[in-house]
Every structure is written in structure tokens, then in C-alpha cells.
Design a protein around this motif. Structure first.
Motif, PDB file in Angstrom:
ATOM      1  N   GLY A 112       0.810  -1.218   0.000  1.00 25.55           N
ATOM      2  CA  GLY A 112       0.000   0.000   0.000  1.00 25.55           C
ATOM      3  C   GLY A 112       0.840   1.262   0.000  1.00 25.55           C
ATOM      4  N   THR A 113       2.145   1.120  -0.120  1.00 29.69           N
ATOM      5  CA  THR A 113       3.037   2.270  -0.116  1.00 29.69           C
ATOM      6  C   THR A 113       2.908   3.060  -1.410  1.00 29.69           C
ATOM      7  N   HIS A 114       2.849   4.373  -1.283  1.00 29.57           N
ATOM      8  CA  HIS A 114       2.961   5.285  -2.422  1.00 29.57           C
ATOM      9  C   HIS A 114       4.013   6.310  -2.028  1.00 29.57           C
ATOM     10  N   ALA A 115       5.178   6.234  -2.656  1.00 30.28           N
ATOM     11  CA  ALA A 115       6.312   7.061  -2.254  1.00 30.28           C
ATOM     12  C   ALA A 115       7.084   7.494  -3.496  1.00 30.28           C
ATOM     13  N   PHE A 116       8.081   8.363  -3.266  1.00 27.76           N
ATOM     14  CA  PHE A 116       8.904   8.849  -4.358  1.00 27.76           C
ATOM     15  C   PHE A 116      10.375   8.629  -4.025  1.00 27.76           C
ATOM     16  N   VAL A 117      11.130   8.257  -5.054  1.00 32.61           N
ATOM     17  CA  VAL A 117      12.581   8.141  -4.929  1.00 32.61           C
ATOM     18  C   VAL A 117      13.171   9.440  -5.468  1.00 32.61           C
ATOM     19  N   ARG A 118      13.951  10.124  -4.632  1.00 35.42           N
ATOM     20  CA  ARG A 118      14.556  11.384  -5.033  1.00 35.42           C
ATOM     21  C   ARG A 118      16.057  11.342  -4.750  1.00 35.42           C
ATOM     22  N   PRO A 119      16.837  12.192  -5.423  1.00 37.33           N
ATOM     23  CA  PRO A 119      18.282  12.190  -5.196  1.00 37.33           C
ATOM     24  C   PRO A 119      18.631  12.403  -3.727  1.00 37.33           C
ATOM     25  N   GLY A 120      19.562  11.583  -3.238  1.00 40.13           N
ATOM     26  CA  GLY A 120      20.005  11.713  -1.855  1.00 40.13           C
ATOM     27  C   GLY A 120      19.057  11.120  -0.840  1.00 40.13           C
ATOM     28  N   GLU A 121      18.024  10.386  -1.276  1.00 34.26           N
ATOM     29  CA  GLU A 121      17.059   9.778  -0.365  1.00 34.26           C
ATOM     30  C   GLU A 121      16.953   8.292  -0.677  1.00 34.26           C
ATOM     31  N   LEU A 122      16.991   7.479   0.359  1.00 33.98           N
ATOM     32  CA  LEU A 122      16.934   6.028   0.220  1.00 33.98           C
ATOM     33  C   LEU A 122      15.501   5.526   0.295  1.00 33.98           C
ATOM     34  N   ASN A 123      15.138   4.642  -0.633  1.00 33.73           N
ATOM     35  CA  ASN A 123      13.935   3.832  -0.505  1.00 33.73           C
ATOM     36  C   ASN A 123      14.372   2.382  -0.438  1.00 33.73           C
ATOM     37  N   LEU A 124      14.009   1.697   0.644  1.00 29.89           N
ATOM     38  CA  LEU A 124      14.352   0.287   0.813  1.00 29.89           C
ATOM     39  C   LEU A 124      13.061  -0.507   0.990  1.00 29.89           C
ATOM     40  N   MET A 125      12.868  -1.492   0.127  1.00 32.89           N
ATOM     41  CA  MET A 125      11.665  -2.325   0.168  1.00 32.89           C
ATOM     42  C   MET A 125      12.054  -3.770   0.464  1.00 32.89           C
ATOM     43  N   THR A 126      11.362  -4.382   1.419  1.00 27.78           N
ATOM     44  CA  THR A 126      11.604  -5.779   1.757  1.00 27.78           C
ATOM     45  C   THR A 126      10.561  -6.655   1.068  1.00 27.78           C
ATOM     46  N   SER A 135       4.984  -7.104  -4.589  1.00 24.67           N
ATOM     47  CA  SER A 135       5.020  -6.612  -5.965  1.00 24.67           C
ATOM     48  C   SER A 135       5.012  -5.092  -5.932  1.00 24.67           C
ATOM     49  N   HIS A 136       5.573  -4.484  -6.981  1.00 29.89           N
ATOM     50  CA  HIS A 136       5.644  -3.026  -7.005  1.00 29.89           C
ATOM     51  C   HIS A 136       5.786  -2.508  -8.425  1.00 29.89           C
ATOM     52  N   THR A 137       5.660  -1.181  -8.557  1.00 32.54           N
ATOM     53  CA  THR A 137       5.850  -0.490  -9.832  1.00 32.54           C
ATOM     54  C   THR A 137       6.821   0.659  -9.628  1.00 32.54           C
ATOM     55  N   GLU A 138       7.460   1.074 -10.720  1.00 27.32           N
ATOM     56  CA  GLU A 138       8.382   2.212 -10.701  1.00 27.32           C
ATOM     57  C   GLU A 138       8.184   3.015 -11.980  1.00 27.32           C
ATOM     58  N   VAL A 139       7.885   4.304 -11.817  1.00 22.88           N
ATOM     59  CA  VAL A 139       7.612   5.162 -12.963  1.00 22.88           C
ATOM     60  C   VAL A 139       8.302   6.509 -12.751  1.00 22.88           C
ATOM     61  N   SER A 140       9.094   6.945 -13.726  1.00 24.43           N
ATOM     62  CA  SER A 140       9.694   8.274 -13.616  1.00 24.43           C
ATOM     63  C   SER A 140       8.598   9.325 -13.737  1.00 24.43           C
ATOM     64  N   THR A 141       8.719  10.387 -12.944  1.00 24.40           N
ATOM     65  CA  THR A 141       7.670  11.399 -12.872  1.00 24.40           C
ATOM     66  C   THR A 141       7.729  12.343 -14.074  1.00 24.40           C
ATOM     67  N   PRO A 142       6.603  13.009 -14.383  1.00 26.92           N
ATOM     68  CA  PRO A 142       6.554  13.890 -15.559  1.00 26.92           C
ATOM     69  C   PRO A 142       7.595  15.009 -15.528  1.00 26.92           C
ATOM     70  N   GLY A 143       7.965  15.463 -14.341  1.00 27.86           N
ATOM     71  CA  GLY A 143       8.933  16.544 -14.246  1.00 27.86           C
ATOM     72  C   GLY A 143      10.380  16.111 -14.397  1.00 27.86           C
ATOM     73  N   THR A 144      10.628  14.814 -14.519  1.00 29.35           N
ATOM     74  CA  THR A 144      11.998  14.317 -14.630  1.00 29.35           C
ATOM     75  C   THR A 144      12.522  14.523 -16.047  1.00 29.35           C
ATOM     76  N   THR A 145      13.660  15.201 -16.154  1.00 28.17           N
ATOM     77  CA  THR A 145      14.290  15.409 -17.453  1.00 28.17           C
ATOM     78  C   THR A 145      15.500  14.501 -17.649  1.00 28.17           C
ATOM     79  N   VAL A 146      16.219  14.203 -16.564  1.00 27.85           N
ATOM     80  CA  VAL A 146      17.385  13.317 -16.625  1.00 27.85           C
ATOM     81  C   VAL A 146      17.253  12.292 -15.509  1.00 27.85           C
ATOM     82  N   LEU A 147      17.372  11.019 -15.872  1.00 33.32           N
ATOM     83  CA  LEU A 147      17.255   9.921 -14.904  1.00 33.32           C
ATOM     84  C   LEU A 147      18.625   9.270 -14.740  1.00 33.32           C
ATOM     85  N   HIS A 148      19.067   9.151 -13.478  1.00 32.40           N
ATOM     86  CA  HIS A 148      20.454   8.722 -13.222  1.00 32.40           C
ATOM     87  C   HIS A 148      20.515   8.161 -11.810  1.00 32.40           C
ATOM     88  N   GLY A 149      20.984   6.921 -11.660  1.00 33.00           N
ATOM     89  CA  GLY A 149      21.073   6.372 -10.317  1.00 33.00           C
ATOM     90  C   GLY A 149      21.520   4.926 -10.308  1.00 33.00           C
TER      91      GLY A 149
END
Length: 345
Positions: free
Chosen positions: A122-136, A142-156
Motif C-alpha cells: 500500500g506504499t505510495h512514495a517517491f525516490v529522489r536524489p540523496g534519499e533512500l527507498n528500501l523495500m523488503t 510486488s511493485h511499480t516504478e515510474v519516472s515522474t513527468p517533471g523528470t528530465t534526466v534519470l540517473h542512479g
């Protein structure tokens, strides 16, 4: 992040180099199957990445350094993908539909961009630079990952941690942490897992781990005290960096065996260098990795696949993503063998 490789890191081996001047005169791109270049007297093993295309309507290509033929794990770290910088206007960004995990923790760490995360907890969260998301995803998630509309460069980087046998069926969990940057000599540290240089992460793991982003000033050298019980891997994102004298180029990972009480990192570039330091005590258990599952036997994988394909409650459901679940690939026509690191003796 899911991936489409069936047995990641096994089919096409990566180049392995070693030595006090590792990298000098080495020919990039040599595969392990053709015989990796190995220099005697190695103190730091240098693992070259290989490009792996991820499937889907908005496919990405990542650089994978773990696992591979010569090394399955560093501590409990069993998977390391490094991607970008990708211009979203050109690549289409990231859109990973619902997919499963078992027997692991996923570690998401960005240098630029933003990713929306949803999971069956039921988690709805965002991964941002300098912030850790850890999922067990022990027993199943199961999960999904989608880059947000405001993202211009994706790097990580996207990393996995194998759960030890006694905890491999752990309940679903999600943790978020934004570590405070710490200045040490000519470097800036963000300790997202474990402890280093007096900084301690509160994030819970099932084995001792170290995970730290290290930005090194141009031409600077920093020496960090580390746990001698740990083995370490230094992944270079940008710049040329020396790890205890071994030269690492961008996208390479340097492996340092246990027994060191300190690591010396030197930026051999004329601009800041960015690295990610991973560590942990050697993980002595054998594991089976196939698709997005980590188990201990072929049968573990068979059962996880069957339950995902029949939409069992083991993995739950992800709300809020318009795409269909990613179907599991067909199993190989052979028993999937457990893997562990080569003997250290």
C-alpha cells in the motif's frame, strides 16, 4: 526495479582485472568466457560492467556489475545496476509495470530525477536524489516504478540485498531515509545504510551492511576507517578513482576483500568524482537468482513463479498503476544451480 534477464550475470561474463595499477593497459570489453585478464598480486579486483537492456514499452539499458561469473555477492549485496544519465526526452524514462520479488530487499538511490513507487503493501512514495527507498520482499511483494513527468534526466543505481535463510520469508516492509551529508577531508558522504565516519543510518537490515554515496573533490584523497570483517565494493559513477591504488574507471566496481581496517579513495580526475561504497561481512549461503526472485533452490523459484502467474495473495496487488502485471518468463529446461562466491581459501 525488475529485469528481463533470466539468470542475471551468468550468461555473458564481465571483464575482471586486478593489481596495484589495475586498469593500466587493460583492454575493455573482454568477456570472462574468452578468458578474463588477471594480473598476479591482486589486492583490488576490478569488475567491469556490461550493458543489459531491460524490456518493456519504455525500455532502459543499465550497466550491471553484480552478479557475474567471478563474483555473485559483496556481503549480502547480490545485484547492482547503474543507469544514466539518460535524457527522458530521448529514452522515454522509466515505466516498470507490476512485478514481483522474493527473498531480498531492494535499495533505490538516485543521483538525478524522480521515480514514483507503489507496492502491494500500500506504499505510495517517491525516490529522489540523496534519499533512500528500501523495500523488503521476503515472502513476496510486488511493485511499480515510474519516472515522474517533471523528470528530465534519470540517473542512479538499483541494488538488491539477499536475505539470510532465517529471514528470507520476512514480511513486506518499506523504509525511507534521507541521510545528512557529512564532510570528511576532501569528500562528501551520504551514509544510507550501516555506519561510516561516525554517521549511522537508522534503516533496518537483516545482515550488517554498508551503503554510502561518496563525492570526492577534484584531485582529493580520503581515507576512511572500515570494519575489517567486511568486504567492500566501490562503484564509480563519474571520474577516475583509485581504490587502495587500483584505478577504477566510470561504471567499474572495485572489490576489496576482508581484513582492511581502512580504505583510501583518490580522485584521479580534474573534476569531482562520484562513487557508491557497498560492504558487508561475506555472505556464506548459496543462493539461486532467477528473474526477480532470490531463493535457495530450483524448487523455490518454480513455486514463486507459479504463484505469481496465478495471481496468488503471496505477492498482493499494486493499486494506482494503469499497466498490466509483467508475466514471468518461461523457466529454463534445466535445474537452476545455486551460486556463491569462489572460496577465499
Amino acid at each position: 526495479m525488475g529485469h528481463t534477464e533470466i539468470e542475471p550475470g551468468v550468461e555473458a561474463g564481465a571483464e575482471v582485472r586486478a593489481g596495484a595499477e589495475a586498469g593500466a593497459g587493460a583492454e575493455a570489453g573482454a568477456g570472462a568466457e574468452a578468458g578474463a585478464e588477471v594480473e598476479a598480486g591482486a589486492e583490488v579486483e576490478v569488475l567491469a560492467a556490461r550493458d543489459v537492456p531491460l524490456g518493456g514499452p519504455r525500455a532502459m539499458t543499465v550497466r550491471r556489475t553484480l552478479p557475474q561469473r567471478s563474483r555473485t555477492l559483496i556481503g549480502a549485496w547480490c545485484f547492482a545496476d547503474h543507469y544514466g544519465p539518460d535524457r527522458v526526452a530521448d529514452s522515454g524514462g522509466m515505466d516498470v509495470a507490476p512485478h514481483p520479488h522474493t527473498g531480498l530487499q531492494t535499495v533505490s538511490w538516485l543521483f538525478s530525477g524522480e521515480i514514483e513507487h507503489r507496492d502491494s503493501l500500500g506504499t505510495h512514495a517517491f525516490v529522489r536524489p540523496g534519499e533512500l527507498n528500501l523495500m523488503t520482499g521476503g515472502h513476496g511483494i510486488s511493485h511499480t516504478e515510474v519516472s515522474t513527468p517533471g523528470t528530465t534526466v534519470l540517473h542512479g543505481v538499483q541494488l538488491w540485498v539477499a536475505l539470510p535463510g532465517e529471514h528470507r520469508h520476512a514480511a513486506r516492509d518499506f523504509q525511507h531515509h534521507a541521510p545528512e551529508p557529512l564532510r570528511v577531508d576532501g569528500a562528501l558522504l551520504r551514509v544510507f545504510l550501516g555506519n561510516l565516519a561516525g554517521a549511522v543510518s537508522p534503516v533496518r537490515t537483516f545482515t550488517p551492511l554498508l551503503g554510502t554515496e561518496i563525492l570526492i573533490d577534484a584531485g582529493a584523497t580520503v581515507t576512511l576507517d572500515v570494519d575489517p570483517e567486511f568486504e567492500h565494493g566501490l562503484l564509480v559513477d563519474q571520474g577516475d578513482v583509485r581504490l587502495d591504488g587500483a584505478l577504477l574507471r566510470p561504471a567499474e566496481l572495485g572489490y576489496a576483500s576482508p581484513g582492511r581496517s581502512a580504505l583510501t579513495l583518490g580522485n584521479a580526475s580534474d573534476r569531482p568524482a562520484r562513487t557508491v561504497l557497498l560492504g558487508g561481512p561475506p555472505f556464506e549461503e548459496e543462493i539461486v537468482m532467477w528473474w526477480n526472485f532470490v531463493g535457495r533452490s530450483h524448487q523455490d523459484i518454480v513455486e514463486a513463479r507459479q504463484e505469481w502467474e496465478r495471481s496468488s495473495d503471496r505477492f498482493g496487488a499494486v493499486d494506482g498503476h494503469p499497466g498490466n502485471r509483467i508475466p514471468a518468463p518461461a523457466l529454463p529446461n534445466a535445474v537452476i544451480a545455486p551460486r556463491k562466491n569462489p572460496s577465499r581459501h
